[in-house]
Write a protein that holds these residues in place. Structure first.
Motif, mmCIF file in Angstrom:
data_model
loop_
_atom_site.group_PDB
_atom_site.id
_atom_site.type_symbol
_atom_site.label_atom_id
_atom_site.label_comp_id
_atom_site.label_asym_id
_atom_site.label_seq_id
_atom_site.Cartn_x
_atom_site.Cartn_y
_atom_site.Cartn_z
ATOM 1 N N GLN A 77 -7.619 -12.688 7.560
ATOM 2 C CA GLN A 77 -9.151 -12.656 7.217
ATOM 3 C C GLN A 77 -9.149 -11.689 5.770
ATOM 4 O O GLN A 77 -9.878 -12.093 4.840
ATOM 5 N N GLN A 78 -8.195 -10.641 5.672
ATOM 6 C CA GLN A 78 -8.227 -9.601 4.718
ATOM 7 C C GLN A 78 -7.969 -10.400 3.421
ATOM 8 O O GLN A 78 -8.483 -10.220 2.131
ATOM 9 N N TYR A 79 -6.757 -11.066 3.494
ATOM 10 C CA TYR A 79 -6.383 -11.664 2.162
ATOM 11 C C TYR A 79 -7.132 -12.909 1.790
ATOM 12 O O TYR A 79 -7.477 -13.032 0.462
ATOM 13 N N SER A 80 -7.805 -13.860 2.742
ATOM 14 C CA SER A 80 -8.656 -14.696 2.187
ATOM 15 C C SER A 80 -9.854 -14.236 1.441
ATOM 16 O O SER A 80 -10.499 -14.863 0.705
ATOM 17 N N ALA A 81 -10.376 -13.038 1.910
ATOM 18 C CA ALA A 81 -11.352 -12.674 1.288
ATOM 19 C C ALA A 81 -11.350 -12.185 0.038
ATOM 20 O O ALA A 81 -12.253 -11.947 -0.783
ATOM 21 N N GLN A 82 -10.179 -12.145 -0.424
ATOM 22 C CA GLN A 82 -9.991 -11.687 -1.881
ATOM 23 C C GLN A 82 -10.223 -13.056 -2.864
ATOM 24 O O GLN A 82 -10.311 -12.886 -4.287
#
Length: 219
Positions: A77-82
Motif C-alpha cells: 500500500q505504501q509503495y503503490s501510493a508513490q
C-alpha cells in the motif's frame, strides 16, 4: 467502540507470545518437526492453554500468516501510493514484493510455507477459526490492491493489457511470477547462482524490472 479491558490485553499478549514462539520454532526446526509441546515450552505456557487460542499447529501457522500478510499489505500500500499511473503502481507493487523478501525474509518464508500447507483438509464455514479468517481477509486486501492497480493500468492505457483482460487473473499471474523468481534463487541456496557468480539482489531487481516492462504499453 467498547474499550479493551486489562483481560483483553492479557489475552492478546498471550496470543502474540504463542505466535512469537511458534515463528522461531518453525523457522529454526521446520514446521513438520515442531510440536505443540515445544511451542508451549518456548512460550512459557501450558500445552492445554495453547488449545484455548488455537485449534492445532496448522492454526498457529495461519495466525503467523495473518501477521505476515498484514506486513506485506502495508508495504504494498505504501509503495503503490508513490505511483500515479497504473503501470507506475504495478512497478511499485513489484518492488514492494521483492523488498518484502529482502527485508522481511522470515515473514516471506512464513507465507511461503502457507502455500505448501494449502492442500490440507478443506474447512467448512462453521469450522473457520479466527486465524483463518484473519489470514483470508489480509490476503483479500493484498489481491484487491493488486487488482485495482491492474484495472487502473487498463483504464489509463499505460499497460498493454486488452480492455477485456481479467484484472484479478493478471494480478495472480504477476504475484506468481514474482514469487517464482524469488524462490528460484532462494531454495536450497541455489548453487547455480553461486557457481555463475550472479549477484542475487541485482538479478532480482532485473527480473522484477523485466516483468514490469512486459506489462508496459510501448509508445
Amino acid at each position: 467502540m467498547k474499550p479493551r479491558s486489562r483481560n483483553d490485553d492479557e489475552k492478546l499478549a498471550r496470543r502474540e507470545a504463542i505466535l512469537d514462539a511458534a515463528e522461531e520454532a518453525f523457522l529454526q526446526e521446520r514446521f513438520d518437526k515442531t510440536s505443540m509441546d515445544s511451542i508451549a515450552k518456548s512460550a512459557g505456557l501450558s500445552r492445554a492453554l495453547l488449545y484455548v487460542y488455537f485449534r492445532d499447529k496448522e492454526d498457529i501457522h495461519l495466525g503467523l500468516c495473518g501477521r505476515a500478510s498484514e506486513i506485506l499489505f502495508q508495504r504494498m500500500q505504501q509503495y503503490s501510493a508513490q505511483g500515479q499511473t497504473g503501470i507506475e503502481k504495478l512497478n511499485a507493487l513489484g518492488r514492494a514484493y521483492v523488498d518484502f523478501y529482502l527485508e522481511d525474509t522470515s515473514q516471506f518464508r512464513i507465507l511461503t510455507l502457507a502455500c505448501s500447507l494449502a492442500s490440507s483438509a478443506i474447512q467448512t464455514e462453521e469450522e473457520i477459526t479466527p486465524s483463518q479468517q484473519e489470514f483470508s481477509e489480509h490476503e483479500s486486501r493484498i489481491m484487491g490492491l493488486m487488482t485495482e492497480c491492474v484495472q487502473l493500468g487498463i483504464n489509463d492505457n499505460t499497460t498493454n493489457l486488452a480492455p477485456e483482460s481479467d484484472p484479478l487473473s493478471v494480478a495472480m499471474q504477476m504475484r506468481g511470477s514474482l514469487h517464482g523468481v524469488i524462490m528460484l534463487q532462494d531454495v536450497g541456496g541455489s548453487p547455480m547462482f553461486d557457481k555463475a557468480n550472479i549477484d542475487r539482489r541485482q538479478w532480482l531487481e532485473q527480473s522484477r524490472a523485466r516483468l514490469a516492462d512486459s506489462l508496459k504499453k510501448q509508445r
